[in-house]
Design a protein around this motif. Structure first.
Motif, short mmCIF file in Angstrom:
data_model
loop_
_atom_site.label_atom_id
_atom_site.label_comp_id
_atom_site.label_asym_id
_atom_site.label_seq_id
_atom_site.Cartn_x
_atom_site.Cartn_y
_atom_site.Cartn_z
N SER A 101 101.60 45.17 -47.35
CA SER A 101 101.30 44.91 -45.95
C SER A 101 102.14 43.75 -45.43
O SER A 101 102.38 42.78 -46.15
N ALA A 102 102.59 43.87 -44.18
CA ALA A 102 103.28 42.78 -43.48
C ALA A 102 102.35 42.11 -42.49
O ALA A 102 102.79 41.39 -41.60
N GLY A 103 101.06 42.36 -42.64
CA GLY A 103 100.08 41.87 -41.68
C GLY A 103 99.61 40.45 -41.93
O GLY A 103 100.30 39.63 -42.57
N ASN A 104 98.43 40.15 -41.45
CA ASN A 104 97.80 38.85 -41.51
C ASN A 104 97.74 38.33 -42.95
O ASN A 104 97.05 38.90 -43.80
N THR A 105 98.46 37.23 -43.23
CA THR A 105 98.53 36.71 -44.60
C THR A 105 97.15 36.35 -45.14
O THR A 105 96.79 36.69 -46.27
N GLY A 106 96.36 35.65 -44.32
CA GLY A 106 95.04 35.25 -44.75
C GLY A 106 94.16 36.44 -45.09
O GLY A 106 93.39 36.41 -46.06
N ALA A 107 94.27 37.50 -44.28
CA ALA A 107 93.47 38.70 -44.53
C ALA A 107 93.92 39.41 -45.80
O ALA A 107 93.10 39.97 -46.53
N ILE A 108 95.22 39.39 -46.07
CA ILE A 108 95.74 40.00 -47.30
C ILE A 108 95.20 39.25 -48.52
O ILE A 108 94.77 39.86 -49.50
N VAL A 109 95.22 37.92 -48.45
CA VAL A 109 94.70 37.11 -49.56
C VAL A 109 93.19 37.33 -49.71
O VAL A 109 92.69 37.53 -50.82
N ALA A 110 92.47 37.33 -48.57
CA ALA A 110 91.03 37.55 -48.61
C ALA A 110 90.71 38.93 -49.17
O ALA A 110 89.79 39.09 -49.99
N GLY A 111 91.47 39.94 -48.75
CA GLY A 111 91.27 41.29 -49.27
C GLY A 111 91.56 41.38 -50.75
O GLY A 111 90.86 42.08 -51.50
N GLY A 112 92.61 40.67 -51.18
CA GLY A 112 92.93 40.66 -52.60
C GLY A 112 91.79 40.11 -53.43
O GLY A 112 91.47 40.64 -54.51
N VAL A 113 91.13 39.06 -52.92
CA VAL A 113 90.03 38.44 -53.65
C VAL A 113 88.73 39.22 -53.51
O VAL A 113 88.04 39.50 -54.49
N LEU A 114 88.38 39.60 -52.26
CA LEU A 114 87.07 40.19 -51.99
C LEU A 114 87.01 41.69 -52.30
O LEU A 114 85.96 42.20 -52.69
N VAL A 115 88.14 42.39 -52.12
CA VAL A 115 88.14 43.85 -52.32
C VAL A 115 88.72 44.21 -53.68
O VAL A 115 88.07 44.89 -54.48
N VAL A 116 89.94 43.78 -53.94
CA VAL A 116 90.59 44.10 -55.22
C VAL A 116 89.96 43.30 -56.36
O VAL A 116 89.72 43.82 -57.44
N GLY A 117 89.67 42.03 -56.10
CA GLY A 117 89.04 41.18 -57.11
C GLY A 117 90.06 40.35 -57.89
O GLY A 117 91.22 40.73 -58.02
N ARG A 118 89.62 39.22 -58.39
CA ARG A 118 90.48 38.33 -59.16
C ARG A 118 90.48 38.69 -60.64
O ARG A 118 89.50 39.24 -61.15
N ILE A 119 91.58 38.38 -61.31
CA ILE A 119 91.63 38.50 -62.76
C ILE A 119 90.70 37.43 -63.35
O ILE A 119 90.69 36.28 -62.90
N LYS A 120 89.94 37.81 -64.34
CA LYS A 120 89.02 36.87 -64.98
C LYS A 120 89.78 35.66 -65.52
O LYS A 120 90.76 35.81 -66.25
N GLY A 121 89.34 34.48 -65.14
CA GLY A 121 90.00 33.26 -65.58
C GLY A 121 90.89 32.64 -64.52
O GLY A 121 91.39 31.52 -64.70
N ILE A 122 91.11 33.34 -63.40
CA ILE A 122 91.93 32.81 -62.31
C ILE A 122 91.03 32.41 -61.15
O ILE A 122 90.22 33.22 -60.66
N ASP A 123 91.14 31.18 -60.71
CA ASP A 123 90.29 30.67 -59.63
C ASP A 123 90.83 31.02 -58.25
O ASP A 123 90.07 31.35 -57.34
N ARG A 124 92.15 30.91 -58.06
CA ARG A 124 92.77 31.18 -56.77
C ARG A 124 94.07 31.96 -56.98
O ARG A 124 94.82 31.67 -57.93
N PRO A 125 94.37 32.93 -56.12
CA PRO A 125 95.63 33.68 -56.24
C PRO A 125 96.79 32.89 -55.65
O PRO A 125 96.60 31.94 -54.88
N GLY A 126 97.99 33.28 -56.00
CA GLY A 126 99.20 32.64 -55.48
C GLY A 126 100.25 33.67 -55.11
O GLY A 126 100.46 34.64 -55.85
N LEU A 127 100.92 33.47 -53.99
CA LEU A 127 102.02 34.34 -53.59
C LEU A 127 103.31 33.81 -54.20
O LEU A 127 103.64 32.63 -54.06
#
Length: 329
Positions: A101-127
């Motif tokens: 997506s080339a859309g809203n960066t914050g929404a992409i990050v939020a979707g990555g965390v809330l919908v896709v989910g984080r890898i166990k052991g990672i507190d915050r994602p990074g681009l």
């Protein structure tokens, strides 16, 4: 290999995502793309696609769009029929290998965390984004996912960046630098100092603190910083590139001899400019989420969208998410 492409995200949507999908599928026979968005707005941009390419591009209807100015977390939670949310859900259900997506960066990050989910052991994602440097191509992260970082976040970025860079470049032990306001050990705030201690004690190939001038020089394979700093570095570099090109064009206008010199140097100049062509690496993987999520620049046109699809395809072939997950396990 199916990828979900948010056709409604970005300044030039839906035309740029549609044309980018056609371009990428034309170059990669194994690539299939699901365009997520409003069908009536998407279909006109696919009419001129070659028949063999059109067969590999499908449309998934989405009735809502997350705008650039929408609240990231609220829009991901509230707009469940949005193109971005549906693309994320296709990754979570493994219907799609990844989403772009080339859309809203914050929404992409939020979707990555809330919908896709984080890898166990990672507190915050990074681009993460590869940047051309004098001595090498360096990987810079974070460039906008986590604006304010604690020491543990910076440490985790370093570990994920090292894993990804090893897969990307084949370097067995990528060197890692921590961005600060100087290279001396006393530099940086408490979070920088805490991250430096953790990296020093780790098994990573940590080369200490790096400062602004070290980034374009390519002092290390991986450069770690908070999202605010990384985003500022990237945008500053883009601005410098525009300024240099503009100055060169202004100096050449109306001057015959310099134009002749440039014409003779053109083969070399093209090679130089190619090193800094951001559209070839038009996407940044969101490292730390439990699936493949690629963020493209908001002003991406068709070539940059195609570049983001190439990045997604390469990331999938490298099994980037699996490598990070396995390393943390």
């Amino acid at each position: 290999m199916l990828f979900a492409l948010d056709a409604m995200g970005g300044d030039f949507a839906p035309e740029a995502p549609c044309r980018g999908a056609i371009l990428a599928c034309n170059e990669n026979p194994d690539l299939t793309v699901a365009l997520i968005g409003i069908r009536d707005q998407i279909e006109p941009h696919l009419e001129k696609a070659p028949s063999d390419v059109r067969k590999r591009i499908s449309i998934v209807e989405a009735s809502e769009v997350i705008g650039m100015g929408d609240n990231p977390a609220a829009s991901i939670r509230g707009k469940k029929n949005s193109s971005l949310r549906i693309a994320m859900e296709m990754v979570r259900s493994q219907e799609a290998v990844g989403c772009i997506s080339a859309g809203n960066t914050g929404a992409i990050v939020a979707g990555g965390v809330l919908v896709v989910g984080r890898i166990k052991g990672i507190d915050r994602p990074g681009l993460a984004v590869p940047i051309p440097a004098l001595e090498r191509t360096s990987l810079l992260l974070d460039v906008g996912a986590t604006v304010r970082c604690k020491a543990i976040n910076l440490y985790q970025f370093a570990r994920m960046g090292s894993i990804y860079m090893r897969a990307l470049s084949g370097i067995e032990k990528p060197t890692v630098g921590l961005f600060a306001n100087g290279s001396e050990d006393i530099k940086g705030d408490e979070d920088i100092k805490g991250a430096r201690e953790m990296l020093t004690e780790s098994d990573l190939n940590f080369h200490g603190l790096v400062e602004g001038k070290d980034v374009p020089l390519g002092r290390t394979d991986v450069v770690v910083c908070d999202g605010f700093t990384g985003n500022a570095l990237i945008k500053f570099g883009e601005g410098i590139g525009v300024v240099v090109q503009t100055i060169i064009k202004e100096e050449l206008e109306g001057r015959i001899i310099p134009k002749i010199g440039v014409a003779l140097m053109m083969p070399s100049l093209k090679k130089i400019w190619a090193r800094f062509e951001h559209e070839k690496n038009g996407g940044s993987p969101l490292l730390g989420v439990d699936g493949l999520v690629i963020k493209a620049h908001g002003n991406s046109k068709e070539n940059a969208i195609a570049g983001a699809l190439h990045v997604a395809r390469n990331f999938a072939q490298l099994k980037g998410t699996d490598l990070i997950r396995a390393s943390l396990d």
